[in-house]
Design a protein around this motif. Sequence first.
Motif, PDB file in Angstrom:
ATOM      1  N   ALA A 108       0.835  -1.209   0.000  1.00 17.41           N
ATOM      2  CA  ALA A 108       0.000   0.000   0.000  1.00 17.41           C
ATOM      3  C   ALA A 108       0.863   1.249   0.000  1.00 17.41           C
ATOM      4  O   ALA A 108       0.573   2.232  -0.715  1.00 17.41           O
ATOM      5  CB  ALA A 108      -0.923  -0.010   1.219  1.00 17.41           C
ATOM      6  N   LEU A 109       1.926   1.236   0.791  1.00 16.70           N
ATOM      7  CA  LEU A 109       2.829   2.390   0.813  1.00 16.70           C
ATOM      8  C   LEU A 109       3.532   2.569  -0.524  1.00 16.70           C
ATOM      9  O   LEU A 109       3.694   3.706  -1.007  1.00 16.70           O
ATOM     10  CB  LEU A 109       3.859   2.214   1.932  1.00 16.70           C
ATOM     11  CG  LEU A 109       3.300   2.124   3.360  1.00 16.70           C
ATOM     12  CD1 LEU A 109       4.424   1.846   4.345  1.00 16.70           C
ATOM     13  CD2 LEU A 109       2.567   3.403   3.737  1.00 16.70           C
ATOM     14  N   GLU A 110       3.948   1.459  -1.121  1.00 19.28           N
ATOM     15  CA  GLU A 110       4.613   1.551  -2.415  1.00 19.28           C
ATOM     16  C   GLU A 110       3.665   2.053  -3.492  1.00 19.28           C
ATOM     17  O   GLU A 110       4.056   2.845  -4.361  1.00 19.28           O
ATOM     18  CB  GLU A 110       5.172   0.185  -2.808  1.00 19.28           C
ATOM     19  CG  GLU A 110       6.411  -0.233  -2.021  1.00 19.28           C
ATOM     20  CD  GLU A 110       7.601   0.661  -2.311  1.00 19.28           C
ATOM     21  OE1 GLU A 110       7.713   1.151  -3.458  1.00 19.28           O
ATOM     22  OE2 GLU A 110       8.422   0.877  -1.401  1.00 19.28           O
ATOM     23  N   HIS A 148       4.373   9.303  -9.615  1.00 20.23           N
ATOM     24  CA  HIS A 148       3.846   9.454 -10.969  1.00 20.23           C
ATOM     25  C   HIS A 148       3.312  10.856 -11.192  1.00 20.23           C
ATOM     26  O   HIS A 148       3.547  11.475 -12.236  1.00 20.23           O
ATOM     27  CB  HIS A 148       2.748   8.415 -11.207  1.00 20.23           C
ATOM     28  CG  HIS A 148       2.213   8.430 -12.605  1.00 20.23           C
ATOM     29  ND1 HIS A 148       2.957   8.042 -13.694  1.00 20.23           N
ATOM     30  CD2 HIS A 148       0.994   8.822 -13.099  1.00 20.23           C
ATOM     31  CE1 HIS A 148       2.238   8.178 -14.798  1.00 20.23           C
ATOM     32  NE2 HIS A 148       1.039   8.640 -14.464  1.00 20.23           N
ATOM     33  N   GLY A 149       2.549  11.376 -10.155  1.00 18.62           N
ATOM     34  CA  GLY A 149       2.065  12.755 -10.271  1.00 18.62           C
ATOM     35  C   GLY A 149       3.205  13.747 -10.319  1.00 18.62           C
ATOM     36  O   GLY A 149       3.190  14.708 -11.107  1.00 18.62           O
ATOM     37  N   ALA A 150       4.212  13.514  -9.458  1.00 16.55           N
ATOM     38  CA  ALA A 150       5.371  14.416  -9.470  1.00 16.55           C
ATOM     39  C   ALA A 150       6.093  14.357 -10.805  1.00 16.55           C
ATOM     40  O   ALA A 150       6.550  15.381 -11.335  1.00 16.55           O
ATOM     41  CB  ALA A 150       6.320  14.050  -8.328  1.00 16.55           C
ATOM     42  N   LEU A 151       6.154  13.154 -11.347  1.00 21.67           N
ATOM     43  CA  LEU A 151       6.803  13.021 -12.648  1.00 21.67           C
ATOM     44  C   LEU A 151       6.022  13.737 -13.742  1.00 21.67           C
ATOM     45  O   LEU A 151       6.613  14.327 -14.659  1.00 21.67           O
ATOM     46  CB  LEU A 151       6.956  11.537 -12.993  1.00 21.67           C
ATOM     47  CG  LEU A 151       7.999  10.764 -12.175  1.00 21.67           C
ATOM     48  CD1 LEU A 151       7.965   9.290 -12.548  1.00 21.67           C
ATOM     49  CD2 LEU A 151       9.393  11.325 -12.414  1.00 21.67           C
ATOM     50  N   ARG A 152       4.679  13.689 -13.653  1.00 18.11           N
ATOM     51  CA  ARG A 152       3.881  14.413 -14.647  1.00 18.11           C
ATOM     52  C   ARG A 152       4.106  15.908 -14.529  1.00 18.11           C
ATOM     53  O   ARG A 152       4.242  16.612 -15.544  1.00 18.11           O
ATOM     54  CB  ARG A 152       2.401  14.087 -14.457  1.00 18.11           C
ATOM     55  CG  ARG A 152       2.035  12.660 -14.829  1.00 18.11           C
ATOM     56  CD  ARG A 152       0.538  12.432 -14.734  1.00 18.11           C
ATOM     57  NE  ARG A 152      -0.188  13.286 -15.674  1.00 18.11           N
ATOM     58  CZ  ARG A 152      -1.507  13.337 -15.750  1.00 18.11           C
ATOM     59  NH1 ARG A 152      -2.255  12.595 -14.929  1.00 18.11           N
ATOM     60  NH2 ARG A 152      -2.093  14.122 -16.633  1.00 18.11           N
ATOM     61  N   ILE A 153       4.123  16.414 -13.258  1.00 21.11           N
ATOM     62  CA  ILE A 153       4.386  17.845 -13.069  1.00 21.11           C
ATOM     63  C   ILE A 153       5.776  18.192 -13.588  1.00 21.11           C
ATOM     64  O   ILE A 153       5.964  19.198 -14.308  1.00 21.11           O
ATOM     65  CB  ILE A 153       4.251  18.211 -11.574  1.00 21.11           C
ATOM     66  CG1 ILE A 153       2.796  18.018 -11.120  1.00 21.11           C
ATOM     67  CG2 ILE A 153       4.697  19.645 -11.336  1.00 21.11           C
ATOM     68  CD1 ILE A 153       2.604  18.205  -9.631  1.00 21.11           C
TER      69      ILE A 153
END
Length: 615
Positions: free
Chosen positions: A466-468, A476-481
């Motif tokens: 769950a943590l992973e 993934h969101g940070a990578l999109r930003i």
Amino acid sequence: MEQSCLRSANYYNYLKQSSCLRIDGVDDAKRFSSLLGALDIVQISGENQMELFSMLAVVLWLGNISFSVIDNENHVEVDSNEGLANAAKLLGCSVPQLVIALSTRKIQAGKENIVQRLTLTQAIDARDALAKSIYAHLFDWIVEQINHSLGTGRQRTRRSISILDIYGFESFNKNGFEQFCINYANERLQQHFNRHLFKLEQEEYLDDGIDWVSVEFVDNTDCLSLFEKKPLGLLSLLDEESTFPKATDLSFANKLKQHLSGNPGFKGEQDGAFKICHYAGEVSYDTTGFLEKNRDPLHTESIQLLFSCKSDLPKDFASVMIAYSQNKSSLSCHLLVDSQKQSVVNKFKAQLFKLMQQLENTSPHFIRCIQPNNKQRPRQFEHDLVLHQLKCCGVFEVVRISRAGYPTRMTHQQFAERYGFLLSHSVASQNPLSISVAVLQQFSIPPEMYQVGYTKLFLRTGQVAALENAKNRMLHGALRIQRNFRGLHTRREYYTLKKGATALQSFVRGEKARFRFDYLFKRWRAAVLIQKYTRRRLAATMFTDQLKNIVVLQSVMRGCLARKKFKCLQEEKESKVINSKVRRDVRNNISQVRLCHVSSRSPYLYILSVINLAR
């Protein structure tokens, strides 16, 4: 293969003892071809391959050497047969040298060397010891060549992945010295297995102060102590008894009963047999051949024989046998005897301890192979046999400790660094322990699924997922930003660079255009100047030619006009002459007419007639 003088397999004593020379479905020729291909792949040259097969042939021919008893003391001499001749030929030594090595032994008595003939049993043991030594060193040589080809030395790499394929626990109807050594090695490896999967794991739980109920497992420390204890362990007693010339296998069995009868892991039996309680169960051993096999009777004569061979491999094998001596080129008996003082079990123990040291410096992963049945048939399981192996190997305990244990463990610092950024709110205390607990509470991980130790955080199986997942979504969101920001930043840089490149290109192109224009203008001016001078030259040439033509034409015309004028003048002159003559004639005629008609005509008519005549 012709150089090795090989014959069919049933011709050799070492091969035909099993009475199994062929296996259904196995093509020996095809597998030998695959072997040659494999040797080529690991870059063993053709010359070395021939030496390899020659040494294997030596082992086979040594097994065919026979002996004959020559006296009442059971002393022997070597029979002169094909095996003796071929073995000497392949080794690169003379037949007498091989005979001496197999049938005699030098004993040093003071300053003198006494040559003693061997008995039949001693000669057979010496022959077999030489064959086993050649075969063992040949195996080590092949491994060394493969390692050299693969470049796995420490100078080339610091990390490696190694596979240790060990022989399994052995228990037959009759177990001898070989099974004794094999099962001892399995006891040591089982302890390594227990240490990593039971002891170290549970000790880590207790040292870190978490609640843990110890899982019981079969500890074989007592069995290893029975083998290795000094001076009354199995190995020590075997070495001690092997040093006595008159000791027998039965005296060795009696000594074991005398010193180890009080040990619960040892049971003495009749007829020189004894039982040991291994981790996998009790095994009965027959002491027949223990002392002789432990002595490993590879005498000085055999080593000297290998040194004197013309082939390179036997010399290398002999050098390895005394590798610990500083002067490898010396063949003194003292060095050779010192190199042979170590017994087989001592060598085996030293190699096993070296292996264990290497294993302790690794991160091991274990694969347990279970024998499904004793009949070696596929898809057939014997329930009791499989269950017994699972119990003996500690597989049940491994499953139990894996289910109850905490396979995932991290220090508070590592956990905070790895998952601390997932917190949706700041924590008052910024120490790693507080951050770790806050992360677990935020994701609603039940308290029974983890424990917090003094230095580490322990989680059960599946809790990190769950943590992973949350971490991966966040990343993934940070990578999109980051991707969008980097895209925008890159586009801006691109447009700036494009604008600068365009300006630079325009300047460069302008400079190039101006330079080219100046160059072309200069060429145009030069061309105009050349054209001007060329045209002037052409015009001057044309003018000169035309002038010449005109002068010629003028001269022709003037000549023509002059001739016409001359002709006219000539005609005029002639006409003048004629006119003057006519006038003279007219004048004469007029004078005559006047004279004739003066009288009859008037003066006026007379004048007219004179004018007409004049015309």
